[in-house]
Write a protein that holds these residues in place. Structure first.
Motif, PDB file in Angstrom:
ATOM      1  N   LEU A  21       0.812  -1.222   0.000  1.00  0.00           N
ATOM      2  CA  LEU A  21       0.000   0.000   0.000  1.00  0.00           C
ATOM      3  C   LEU A  21       0.843   1.269   0.000  1.00  0.00           C
ATOM      4  O   LEU A  21       2.014   1.239   0.335  1.00  0.00           O
ATOM      5  CB  LEU A  21      -0.883   0.030   1.243  1.00  0.00           C
ATOM      6  N   GLY A  22       0.199   2.358  -0.359  1.00  0.00           N
ATOM      7  CA  GLY A  22       0.860   3.661  -0.265  1.00  0.00           C
ATOM      8  C   GLY A  22       1.274   4.205  -1.618  1.00  0.00           C
ATOM      9  O   GLY A  22       1.598   5.366  -1.750  1.00  0.00           O
ATOM     10  N   GLY A  27      -4.349   1.598  -2.159  1.00  0.00           N
ATOM     11  CA  GLY A  27      -4.638   2.360  -0.934  1.00  0.00           C
ATOM     12  C   GLY A  27      -5.880   1.814  -0.262  1.00  0.00           C
ATOM     13  O   GLY A  27      -5.983   0.615   0.013  1.00  0.00           O
ATOM     14  N   GLY A  28      -6.840   2.708  -0.037  1.00  0.00           N
ATOM     15  CA  GLY A  28      -8.005   2.386   0.769  1.00  0.00           C
ATOM     16  C   GLY A  28      -8.804   1.184   0.285  1.00  0.00           C
ATOM     17  O   GLY A  28      -9.263   0.379   1.091  1.00  0.00           O
ATOM     18  N   VAL A  31      -7.341  -2.120   1.372  1.00  0.00           N
ATOM     19  CA  VAL A  31      -7.562  -2.353   2.805  1.00  0.00           C
ATOM     20  C   VAL A  31      -9.011  -2.778   3.047  1.00  0.00           C
ATOM     21  O   VAL A  31      -9.293  -3.720   3.791  1.00  0.00           O
ATOM     22  CB  VAL A  31      -7.252  -1.066   3.607  1.00  0.00           C
ATOM     23  N   ARG A 232      -1.321   8.037   0.345  1.00  0.00           N
ATOM     24  CA  ARG A 232      -0.735   8.025  -0.988  1.00  0.00           C
ATOM     25  C   ARG A 232      -0.232   9.433  -1.305  1.00  0.00           C
ATOM     26  O   ARG A 232      -0.769  10.422  -0.815  1.00  0.00           O
ATOM     27  CB  ARG A 232      -1.780   7.569  -2.003  1.00  0.00           C
ATOM     28  N   ARG A 236      -3.914  15.092  -5.716  1.00  0.00           N
ATOM     29  CA  ARG A 236      -5.206  15.377  -5.087  1.00  0.00           C
ATOM     30  C   ARG A 236      -5.182  15.274  -3.556  1.00  0.00           C
ATOM     31  O   ARG A 236      -6.039  15.812  -2.877  1.00  0.00           O
ATOM     32  CB  ARG A 236      -6.307  14.485  -5.666  1.00  0.00           C
ATOM     33  N   LYS A 237      -4.176  14.590  -3.028  1.00  0.00           N
ATOM     34  CA  LYS A 237      -4.065  14.513  -1.566  1.00  0.00           C
ATOM     35  C   LYS A 237      -3.530  15.839  -1.016  1.00  0.00           C
ATOM     36  O   LYS A 237      -3.562  16.084   0.187  1.00  0.00           O
ATOM     37  CB  LYS A 237      -3.163  13.357  -1.146  1.00  0.00           C
ATOM     38  N   GLY A 263       4.538   7.664   2.887  1.00  0.00           N
ATOM     39  CA  GLY A 263       3.830   7.132   1.714  1.00  0.00           C
ATOM     40  C   GLY A 263       4.693   7.267   0.480  1.00  0.00           C
ATOM     41  O   GLY A 263       5.726   7.942   0.499  1.00  0.00           O
ATOM     42  N   ARG A 298       7.232   4.673   1.594  1.00  0.00           N
ATOM     43  CA  ARG A 298       6.122   3.810   1.999  1.00  0.00           C
ATOM     44  C   ARG A 298       6.470   3.019   3.251  1.00  0.00           C
ATOM     45  O   ARG A 298       7.615   2.610   3.427  1.00  0.00           O
ATOM     46  CB  ARG A 298       5.870   2.854   0.832  1.00  0.00           C
ATOM     47  N   ARG A 299       5.505   2.827   4.111  1.00  0.00           N
ATOM     48  CA  ARG A 299       5.699   1.998   5.295  1.00  0.00           C
ATOM     49  C   ARG A 299       4.587   0.959   5.375  1.00  0.00           C
ATOM     50  O   ARG A 299       3.446   1.250   5.025  1.00  0.00           O
ATOM     51  CB  ARG A 299       5.661   2.858   6.578  1.00  0.00           C
ATOM     52  N   ARG A 301       1.649  -1.373   6.910  1.00  0.00           N
ATOM     53  CA  ARG A 301       0.598  -1.025   7.881  1.00  0.00           C
ATOM     54  C   ARG A 301       0.972  -1.441   9.298  1.00  0.00           C
ATOM     55  O   ARG A 301       0.611  -0.772  10.253  1.00  0.00           O
ATOM     56  CB  ARG A 301      -0.696  -1.732   7.484  1.00  0.00           C
ATOM     57  N   LEU A 304       2.565   1.418  11.064  1.00  0.00           N
ATOM     58  CA  LEU A 304       2.025   2.780  10.993  1.00  0.00           C
ATOM     59  C   LEU A 304       1.613   3.363  12.339  1.00  0.00           C
ATOM     60  O   LEU A 304       1.650   4.587  12.518  1.00  0.00           O
ATOM     61  CB  LEU A 304       0.864   2.848   9.998  1.00  0.00           C
ATOM     62  N   LEU A 325      -9.405   6.449   4.791  1.00  0.00           N
ATOM     63  CA  LEU A 325      -9.140   5.584   5.948  1.00  0.00           C
ATOM     64  C   LEU A 325      -8.107   6.198   6.893  1.00  0.00           C
ATOM     65  O   LEU A 325      -8.141   5.946   8.096  1.00  0.00           O
ATOM     66  CB  LEU A 325      -8.624   4.225   5.476  1.00  0.00           C
ATOM     67  N   THR A 326      -7.188   6.993   6.343  1.00  0.00           N
ATOM     68  CA  THR A 326      -6.092   7.457   7.213  1.00  0.00           C
ATOM     69  C   THR A 326      -6.568   8.336   8.376  1.00  0.00           C
ATOM     70  O   THR A 326      -6.015   8.197   9.473  1.00  0.00           O
ATOM     71  CB  THR A 326      -4.964   8.156   6.413  1.00  0.00           C
ATOM     72  N   GLU A 329      -7.517   5.900  10.971  1.00  0.00           N
ATOM     73  CA  GLU A 329      -6.362   5.208  11.556  1.00  0.00           C
ATOM     74  C   GLU A 329      -5.683   6.106  12.602  1.00  0.00           C
ATOM     75  O   GLU A 329      -5.324   5.654  13.692  1.00  0.00           O
ATOM     76  CB  GLU A 329      -5.368   4.823  10.451  1.00  0.00           C
TER      77      GLU A 329
HETATM   78  N1  UDP Z   1      -0.817   3.276   3.602  1.00  0.00           N
HETATM   79  C1  UDP Z   1       0.162   2.347   3.971  1.00  0.00           C
HETATM   80  N2  UDP Z   1       1.474   2.702   3.885  1.00  0.00           N
HETATM   81  C2  UDP Z   1       1.867   3.922   3.460  1.00  0.00           C
HETATM   82  C3  UDP Z   1       0.872   4.874   3.108  1.00  0.00           C
HETATM   83  C4  UDP Z   1      -0.464   4.507   3.187  1.00  0.00           C
HETATM   84  O1  UDP Z   1      -0.145   1.233   4.378  1.00  0.00           O
HETATM   85  O2  UDP Z   1       3.078   4.176   3.405  1.00  0.00           O
HETATM   86  C5  UDP Z   1      -2.233   2.886   3.735  1.00  0.00           C
HETATM   87  C6  UDP Z   1      -2.955   3.705   4.806  1.00  0.00           C
HETATM   88  O3  UDP Z   1      -2.637   3.228   6.083  1.00  0.00           O
HETATM   89  C7  UDP Z   1      -4.402   3.535   4.408  1.00  0.00           C
HETATM   90  C8  UDP Z   1      -4.328   3.416   2.893  1.00  0.00           C
HETATM   91  O4  UDP Z   1      -2.966   3.157   2.555  1.00  0.00           O
HETATM   92  O5  UDP Z   1      -4.941   2.355   4.981  1.00  0.00           O
HETATM   93  C9  UDP Z   1      -4.803   4.682   2.218  1.00  0.00           C
HETATM   94  O6  UDP Z   1      -6.183   4.713   2.308  1.00  0.00           O
HETATM   95  P1  UDP Z   1      -7.085   6.046   2.282  1.00  0.00           P
HETATM   96  O7  UDP Z   1      -8.518   5.596   2.331  1.00  0.00           O
HETATM   97  O8  UDP Z   1      -6.663   6.998   3.321  1.00  0.00           O
HETATM   98  O9  UDP Z   1      -6.785   6.701   0.895  1.00  0.00           O
HETATM   99  P2  UDP Z   1      -6.993   6.139  -0.585  1.00  0.00           P
HETATM  100  O10 UDP Z   1      -5.787   5.331  -0.862  1.00  0.00           O
HETATM  101  O11 UDP Z   1      -8.234   5.299  -0.599  1.00  0.00           O
HETATM  102  O12 UDP Z   1      -7.093   7.346  -1.435  1.00  0.00           O
END
Ligand code: UDP
Length: 446
Positions: A21-22, A27-28, A31, A232, A236-237, A263, A298-299, A301, A304, A325-326, A329
Motif C-alpha cells: 500500500l501507499g 490504498g483504501g 484495505v 498516498r 489530489r491529496k 507514503g 512507503r511503510r 501497515r 504505521l 481511511l487514514t 487510523e
Molecule cells: N498506507 C500504507 N502505507 C503507506 C501509506 C499509506 O499502508 O506508506 C495505507 C494507509 O494506512 C491507508 C491506505 O494506505 O490504509 C490509504 O487509504 P485512504 O482511504 O486513506 O486513501 P486512498 O488510498 O483510498 O485514497
C-alpha cells in the motif's frame, strides 16, 4: 441440524489485498476488501476476492485468511498496469470469471463489486447468471471530473458505466453521507437502494502508543512538535497544502514544527518512482522548510501506529476524498486529526471534538488550526481520547461486516434466496472447512 453456507464473490479488478500500500493505485480499496472479507468470514460468509493477475507467479487461488481466498484472473498483461488503462481488459476479466466457475464447478450467492470497472463485470455476470450484485464505488467519476478536470485520466466510458450500475445493481453501498448525496443528486439513484455504511479501521493494528517510544522508534526528537501525514502521495491529496501551512506556521507564527510525510511507491523516498514526491521536495526547498520535513517513503501497515503515534496531530487536506481511511487510523491511534471538510472526512472527524475541519486548498486555515493544537497539550489529549472512543463505537470492522451482512441478506431475500437465519445470526455456530471453503453449521435451526 442444517448447514447454511453463503459464498460471496468480491470483484476488485485493480485492488488486491496482497498489494503493497501507499503507492499510486494501492490504498483504501485494498484495505477495505481485505478487512471486510476477513470479518465477513467470521460471520459465516466465505469470500473469494477476484482480482487481475499482475504477475505470472501468482497462483490461481491464494488462501489468504480463514474463509478468504484471492483468485487471480487473467485479464490483460500479467504485470502492473495503471488502473485507468484497465478498462479494455474487463471483458477478459468477465470471461475469466465465467471460465473459473465452469472449471471449478463454483457458485456464488452474491457478487459484491468494488470500483466502477468491477461493477461493469458484475452486471455482465448478473445478466448471464442471475447472481445479485451489491456495489461499493470507492470513488465516483463525477466527483473526480469535477475536481480534476482535464487532469482526470479516467476512460471516457466511466460516467455512463457508473450510471448503468446505479440503475441495475441490487444495492449500492455509500461510505459516507456525501457519497450518498452524490449518488442521488448526481446519478439519479433511488435512495431506497442505497445503504450508508462506512468502512472500519483495525483497532488492534491501530492503537495508541507511547509518544516518546514512538519518536525513538521513528528517529524523531522527543521534544519537538510533530505533524504527521500518512497516505498516498498524489496531487489530489494536496500534501503541498500541508507544506505551505507548516511554512506559515514556522515563518509567520514563529512556531517550530516538524512534518513527517509517510507514503510513496517505494520504501525509500524516490522522486523518480513517485513524481509527486519530487514536487513536494522542491516545494519544501522553495518554502525554506526542507530541513523540517521528513519524507519516509512507503511503510507497511504493521508499522504505521508508530508513525501516527509519533505525531502530535495528524493532517490530511485532499481536494476531495471519497472516504479516507487514514483519518480513522490516526483517530484509532488516539491522535487529533485536522482534515479538509470534504467527502468522508467531514463525516469521520467531529470538528471541535476529535479534531478540526478546514477548507481544502487553504494553508492559512490549516496553519491556524495547527498552531492552536500544537500549543495546547490538554486539548490534544482530550481530542485524541475522543477520537479513539469514536472509532471504537462507530468504525470497527466488526460493525461494518455485520451491517454489510445485513445488506447481503436483504438483497438475497429480495432475490428469493432462503434466509441464512433471521437477520444476522446470533446463535452459537462453528465454522468447519468443507471443500476448501468455510461453512457455517448452525445447530437446531428449523
Ligand atoms: N498506507 C500504507 N502505507 C503507506 C501509506 C499509506 O499502508 O506508506 C495505507 C494507509 O494506512 C491507508 C491506505 O494506505 O490504509 C490509504 O487509504 P485512504 O482511504 O486513506 O486513501 P486512498 O488510498 O483510498 O485514497
Amino acid at each position: 441440524m442444517y448447514e447454511y453456507v453463503r459464498r460471496i464473490a468480491f470483484i476488485s479488478e485493480h485492488a488486491s489485498p496482497a498489494a503493497s500500500l501507499g503507492g499510486e493505485d494501492a490504498g483504501g480499496q485494498n484495505v477495505y476488501v481485505d478487512d471486510l472479507s476477513r470479518h465477513l468470514s467470521r460471520l459465516g460468509y466465505a469470500v473469494d476476492i477476484f482480482t487481475r493477475r499482475t504477475s505470472p507467479d501468482q497462483p490461481v487461488i491464494l488462501d489468504w485468511a480463514p474463509g478468504v481466498r484471492i483468485v487471480h484472473l487473467d485479464a490483460g498483461p500479467p504485470c502492473p498496469v495503471a488502473k485507468d488503462q484497465l478498462w479494455c481488459w474487463m471483458p477478459e476479466l468477465r470471461d475469466a470469471f465465467l471460465r473459473f466457475l465452469a472449471e471449478r464447478h463454483a457458485w456464488y450467492d452474491l457478487i459484491h463489486a468494488h470500483f466502477w470497472m468491477s461493477g461493469w463485470v458484475a452486471l455482465e455476470l448478473k445478466r448471464r447468471l442471475g447472481i445479485p450484485v451489491v456495489q461499493t464505488f470507492h470513488a465516483l467519476g463525477q466527483t473526480k471530473r469535477r475536481h480534476q478536470g482535464e487532469a482526470d485520466t479516467s476512460p471516457p466510458a466511466r460516467l455512463a458505466v457508473e450510471h448503468a450500475i446505479v440503475q441495475q445493481a441490487d444495492r449500492l453501498i455509500a461510505q459516507c453521507p456525501a457519497e450518498r448525496q452524490e449518488l442521488i443528486h448526481g446519478y439519479g439513484a433511488s435512495s431506497k437502494r442505497i445503504t450508508m455504511l462506512p468502512a472500519g479501521v483495525d483497532t488492534e493494528l491501530f492503537h495508541p502508543v507511547d509518544q516518546a517510544q514512538a519518536r525513538l522508534r521513528v528517529g524523531l526528537d522527543p521534544s519537538e512538535p510533530v505533524v504527521v501525514y500518512v497516505g498516498r502521495i498524489l496531487p489530489r491529496k494536496d500534501v503541498r497544502n500541508v507544506l505551505r501551512a507548516v511554512a506559515l506556521l514556522v515563518r509567520r507564527l514563529g512556531q517550530p514544527a516538524r512534518l513527517l510525510v509517510v507514503g510513496g511507491e517505494t520504501p525509500e523516498p524516490d522522486p523518480q518512482a513517485t513524481p509527486e514526491l519530487g514536487a513536494l521536495q522542491r516545494l519544501a526547498a522553495e518554502l525554506g522548510i526542507i530541513d523540517r520535513v521528513i519524507f519516509t517513503g512507503r511503510r507497511p501497515r504493521s508499522e504505521l501506529a508508530w508513525y501516527y503515534g509519533a505525531g502530535d496531530v495528524a493532517v490530511t487536506t485532499p481536494w476531495y476524498e471519497p472516504f479516507g481511511l487514514t483519518p480513522l487510523e490516526a483517530m484509532a491511534c488516539g491522535r487529533p486529526v485536522i482534515g479538509s471538510a470534504v467527502g468522508g472526512i467531514s463525516f469521520t472527524v467531529q470538528p471541535g471534538v476529535t479534531g478540526f475541519l478546514v477548507p481544502p486548498r487553504d494553508p492559512e486555515a490549516l496553519a491556524w488550526r495547527l498552531g492552536q493544537l500544537l500549543v495546547e497539550p490538554n486539548l490534544r489529549a482530550r481530542m485524541g481520547d475522543a477520537a479513539r472512543l469514536r472509532v471504537e463505537r462507530e468504525f470497527t470492522w466488526e460493525r461494518a461486516a455485520r451491517q454489510t451482512a445485513l445488506v447481503y441478506e436483504q438483497v438475497l431475500a429480495e432475490a428469493g434466496t432462503p434466509p441464512l437465519t433471521p437477520g444476522v445470526d446470533e446463535r452459537p455456530h462453528r465454522l468447519s472447512k468443507v471443500h476448501g471453503l468455510h461453512r457455517r453449521v448452525v445447530h437446531g435451526v428449523g
